[in-house]
Design an enzyme around this catalytic site. Structure first.
Site: not given
Ligand code: GRF
Length: 196
Positions: A92, A109
């Site tokens: 956070l 997200h």
């Molecule tokens: C993604 O699915 C993003 O939405 C979430 O964490 C994941 C990160 O994936 N917050 P990466 O490390 O960018 O491959």
């Protein structure tokens, strides 16, 4: 030109899509620095390959979260960073960074918020048996995946979907939607600044 910092903790495929979009001219920005909180994260290799300065800040090296964020803030100021994109950053954001970068921090997200906030949103959606999930890009506030929504894209869950195939579909959407949305956000910021 918008000077961007990306914060990530893991694989960094979204970091990669952002720097690729910059390189390809689809995103008018520079990625000045990567901030990471995990010394063994794959994203660090990606930054090295792309020649982007990367810095690891381990929370346990600091007295408290505020000291941790003050150290990050100092680094961001060294690089004159205007904007922060969280890309799989598993922490956070606290008041120190939120106040310094008000309305200038965005997150991605892997669900249609407000559904399935928090950890493992893809697994949560899969297990809940919903037929549609997706991806959300939002401004960051002090909550967990709660800030104002900027963009969303739906992803259908087919009858023969596996968690793995859903994960792939979501990431494919993320890698297009995040750079595209950042481009809109930066453009809007530029226009607002020139109207002042
Ligand atoms: C993604 O699915 C993003 O939405 C979430 O964490 C994941 C990160 O994936 N917050 P990466 O490390 O960018 O491959």
């Amino acid at each position: 030109m918008c000077k961007l910092a990306v914060f990530a903790s893991g694989n960094g495929s979204n970091f990669q899509s952002i720097i690729d979009a910059i390189e390809g001219g689809q995103l008018q920005a520079t990625c000045e620095v990567l901030i990471c909180d995990q010394p063994s994260a794959k994203v660090l290799e990606r930054a090295e390959k792309a020649n982007i300065p990367a810095f690891v800040f381990k929370i346990k090296d600091f007295e408290n979260k505020s000291a941790f964020e003050r150290a990050i803030l100092e680094k961001l100021r060294d690089y004159d960073v205007h904007f922060i994109a969280l890309a799989g950053y598993m922490r956070l954001i606290g008041p120190t960074l939120l106040e310094a970068y008000e309305h200038k921090i965005v997150n991605i997200h892997p669900s249609l918020l407000p559904a399935f906030p928090g950890l493992d949103a893809i697994g949560q959606a899969f297990r809940a048996g919903v037929k549609v999930t997706g991806v959300t890009i939002h401004y960051v506030d002090s909550g967990m995946d709660t800030g104002p929504i900027i963009a969303q894209q739906a992803v259908e869950i087919s009858d023969d979907e596996t968690e793995e195939s859903l994960r792939k579909k979501i990431h494919t959407v993320e890698h297009v939607l995040y750079p595209q949305t950042l481009a809109h956000v930066f453009e809007k910021n530029k226009q607002e600044a020139s109207n002042k």
